[in-house]
Design a protein around this motif. Structure first.
Motif, PDB file in Angstrom:
ATOM      1  N   THR A 211      11.619  -8.410 -34.205  1.00 22.85           N
ATOM      2  CA  THR A 211      12.081  -7.225 -33.473  1.00 22.85           C
ATOM      3  C   THR A 211      11.711  -6.014 -34.846  1.00 22.85           C
ATOM      4  OG1 THR A 211      15.003  -8.255 -32.885  1.00 22.85           O
ATOM      5  CG2 THR A 211      13.984  -6.378 -33.200  1.00 22.85           C
ATOM      6  N   GLN A 212      11.421  -6.239 -35.514  1.00 20.87           N
ATOM      7  CA  GLN A 212      11.526  -4.671 -36.009  1.00 20.87           C
ATOM      8  C   GLN A 212       9.122  -4.578 -36.370  1.00 20.87           C
ATOM      9  OE1 GLN A 212      11.509  -5.447 -41.389  1.00 20.87           O
ATOM     10  NE2 GLN A 212      12.119  -3.049 -40.868  1.00 20.87           N
TER      11      GLN A 212
ATOM     12  N   LEU B  57       5.246  -2.050 -34.142  1.00 19.75           N
ATOM     13  CA  LEU B  57       3.853  -2.066 -33.186  1.00 19.75           C
ATOM     14  C   LEU B  57       3.876  -1.383 -31.268  1.00 19.75           C
ATOM     15  CD1 LEU B  57       2.747  -5.759 -34.253  1.00 19.75           C
ATOM     16  CD2 LEU B  57       1.402  -3.083 -35.041  1.00 19.75           C
ATOM     17  N   THR B  58       5.112  -0.869 -31.305  1.00 15.01           N
ATOM     18  CA  THR B  58       4.977  -0.509 -29.695  1.00 15.01           C
ATOM     19  C   THR B  58       5.279   1.004 -30.584  1.00 15.01           C
ATOM     20  OG1 THR B  58       6.652  -2.094 -29.256  1.00 15.01           O
ATOM     21  CG2 THR B  58       7.238   0.114 -29.183  1.00 15.01           C
TER      22      THR B  58
ATOM     23  N   ILE C 137      14.579  -9.673 -27.740  1.00 19.58           N
ATOM     24  CA  ILE C 137      13.496  -8.883 -28.978  1.00 19.58           C
ATOM     25  C   ILE C 137      12.837  -7.746 -27.810  1.00 19.58           C
ATOM     26  CG2 ILE C 137      11.053  -8.585 -29.559  1.00 19.58           C
ATOM     27  CD1 ILE C 137      12.539 -10.983 -31.152  1.00 19.58           C
ATOM     28  N   ALA C 138      13.007  -7.669 -27.166  1.00 21.35           N
ATOM     29  CA  ALA C 138      12.228  -6.288 -25.569  1.00 21.35           C
ATOM     30  C   ALA C 138      13.361  -5.870 -25.664  1.00 21.35           C
ATOM     31  CB  ALA C 138      11.796  -7.474 -24.265  1.00 21.35           C
ATOM     32  N   LYS C 139      14.770  -6.026 -25.204  1.00 25.88           N
ATOM     33  CA  LYS C 139      15.967  -5.589 -24.536  1.00 25.88           C
ATOM     34  C   LYS C 139      16.468  -4.865 -26.139  1.00 25.88           C
ATOM     35  CE  LYS C 139      17.528  -8.068 -21.278  1.00 25.88           C
ATOM     36  NZ  LYS C 139      19.135  -9.028 -20.617  1.00 25.88           N
ATOM     37  N   LYS C 140      16.297  -5.391 -27.012  1.00 30.69           N
ATOM     38  CA  LYS C 140      16.505  -4.415 -28.389  1.00 30.69           C
ATOM     39  C   LYS C 140      15.225  -3.567 -28.798  1.00 30.69           C
ATOM     40  CE  LYS C 140      19.680  -7.231 -31.735  1.00 30.69           C
ATOM     41  NZ  LYS C 140      19.262  -8.024 -33.130  1.00 30.69           N
ATOM     42  N   CYS C 141      13.937  -4.181 -28.309  1.00 28.98           N
ATOM     43  CA  CYS C 141      13.239  -2.818 -28.491  1.00 28.98           C
ATOM     44  C   CYS C 141      12.894  -1.959 -27.622  1.00 28.98           C
ATOM     45  CB  CYS C 141      11.818  -3.529 -28.731  1.00 28.98           C
ATOM     46  SG  CYS C 141      12.170  -4.303 -30.124  1.00 28.98           S
ATOM     47  N   GLY C 142      14.065  -1.557 -26.643  1.00 29.43           N
ATOM     48  CA  GLY C 142      13.880  -0.647 -25.161  1.00 29.43           C
ATOM     49  C   GLY C 142      13.635  -1.187 -24.517  1.00 29.43           C
ATOM     50  N   TYR C 143      12.497  -2.221 -24.350  1.00 21.15           N
ATOM     51  CA  TYR C 143      11.914  -2.944 -22.723  1.00 21.15           C
ATOM     52  C   TYR C 143      12.461  -2.829 -21.978  1.00 21.15           C
ATOM     53  CZ  TYR C 143       8.078  -2.042 -25.647  1.00 21.15           C
ATOM     54  OH  TYR C 143       6.305  -2.865 -26.886  1.00 21.15           O
ATOM     55  N   ILE C 144      13.110  -2.413 -20.617  1.00 20.23           N
ATOM     56  CA  ILE C 144      13.449  -3.087 -19.864  1.00 20.23           C
ATOM     57  C   ILE C 144      12.669  -3.775 -18.724  1.00 20.23           C
ATOM     58  CG2 ILE C 144      14.408  -1.606 -17.448  1.00 20.23           C
ATOM     59  CD1 ILE C 144      15.506  -0.421 -20.469  1.00 20.23           C
TER      60      ILE C 144
ATOM     61  N   LEU D 278       9.375 -10.153 -16.684  1.00 19.88           N
ATOM     62  CA  LEU D 278       8.487  -8.736 -16.991  1.00 19.88           C
ATOM     63  C   LEU D 278       8.543  -7.676 -17.378  1.00 19.88           C
ATOM     64  CD1 LEU D 278       5.714  -6.624 -17.374  1.00 19.88           C
ATOM     65  CD2 LEU D 278       6.211  -6.054 -15.332  1.00 19.88           C
ATOM     66  N   TYR D 279       9.006  -6.908 -18.957  1.00 17.32           N
ATOM     67  CA  TYR D 279       9.481  -6.204 -19.323  1.00 17.32           C
ATOM     68  C   TYR D 279       8.504  -4.841 -19.741  1.00 17.32           C
ATOM     69  CZ  TYR D 279      13.404  -9.427 -20.061  1.00 17.32           C
ATOM     70  OH  TYR D 279      14.741  -9.737 -19.396  1.00 17.32           O
ATOM     71  N   GLU D 280       9.422  -3.708 -19.379  1.00 13.93           N
ATOM     72  CA  GLU D 280       8.169  -2.711 -19.170  1.00 13.93           C
ATOM     73  C   GLU D 280       8.763  -1.780 -20.409  1.00 13.93           C
ATOM     74  OE1 GLU D 280       4.466  -2.201 -16.461  1.00 13.93           O
ATOM     75  OE2 GLU D 280       6.806  -1.669 -15.486  1.00 13.93           O
ATOM     76  N   LEU D 281       8.369  -0.875 -20.996  1.00 14.64           N
ATOM     77  CA  LEU D 281       8.418   0.455 -21.856  1.00 14.64           C
ATOM     78  C   LEU D 281       7.613   1.841 -21.938  1.00 14.64           C
ATOM     79  CD1 LEU D 281      10.556   1.999 -23.689  1.00 14.64           C
ATOM     80  CD2 LEU D 281       9.077   0.887 -26.071  1.00 14.64           C
TER      81      LEU D 281
END
Length: 177
Positions: free
Chosen positions: A111-112, A117-118, A144-151, A172-175
């Motif tokens: 996650t970190q 890298l995002t 991980i995707a959700k914790k990093c803000g990806y929707i 598919l998750y996007e940010l």
């Protein structure tokens, strides 16, 4: 070093990483074979890893694809990978793909790393649209995707075909920057 954390660091893959990448791949065969089959098959021997790493270093230099290694400080072993791939410079879009060794899961390092890298992709590379594509049963990746803000955006029908399996629908998750 690109990012330095307490127990590990992140930096671009380098020529001298071939042997350690082979070790990582072999140790994590079961984890990699379904969703990272190409990475696995290209790192089954030290010679294959040398070819793979050389190609990835060149792609990095040419800004075609960016492969980063997560490396444990103490043993200097590779503990995970994060790709920034499927780059579309016109749309300023890319996909992140990541994996972490079985011995290091549950520590929050993936996650970190994805978060770091995002930010790198947005701030340094100038990308504005990042994607994570994962299978709904890969709960750690979804988390991980959700914790990093990806929707979550939508289900991609028959998006990925693992070796010896039928095509899988992927999420598919996007940010956006």
């Amino acid at each position: 070093m690109l990012f330095d954390f307490d127990a590990y660091f992140i930096e671009p893959i380098a020529e001298e990483d071939a042997w350690k990448l082979c070790d990582f791949s072999i140790a994590n065969t079961e984890r990699l074979k379904r969703f990272f089959p190409k990475t696995l098959e290209q790192n089954l021997t030290p010679d294959l890893s040398r070819i793979f790493v050389s190609k990835k270093v060149k792609q990095f230099q040419e800004k075609e694809e960016f492969l980063f290694k997560l490396k444990e400080k103490e043993g200097r072993t590779i503990i995970g990978l994060v790709y920034i791939k499927e780059l579309n410079w016109d749309k300023k879009q890319a996909e992140l793909a990541y994996c972490i060794g079985y011995q290091f899961e549950g520590r929050g390092w993936a996650t970190q790393s994805v978060q770091a890298l995002t930010n790198y992709a947005f701030d340094t590379l100038g990308l504005t649209d990042l994607r994570i594509i994962t299978h709904k049963t890969n709960l750690a990746s979804v988390k991980i995707a959700k914790k990093c803000g990806y929707i979550w955006q939508r289900t991609l029908l028959k998006e990925h075909t693992p070796p010896g399996e039928d095509a899988l629908d992927m999420e598919l998750y996007e940010l956006y920057a």
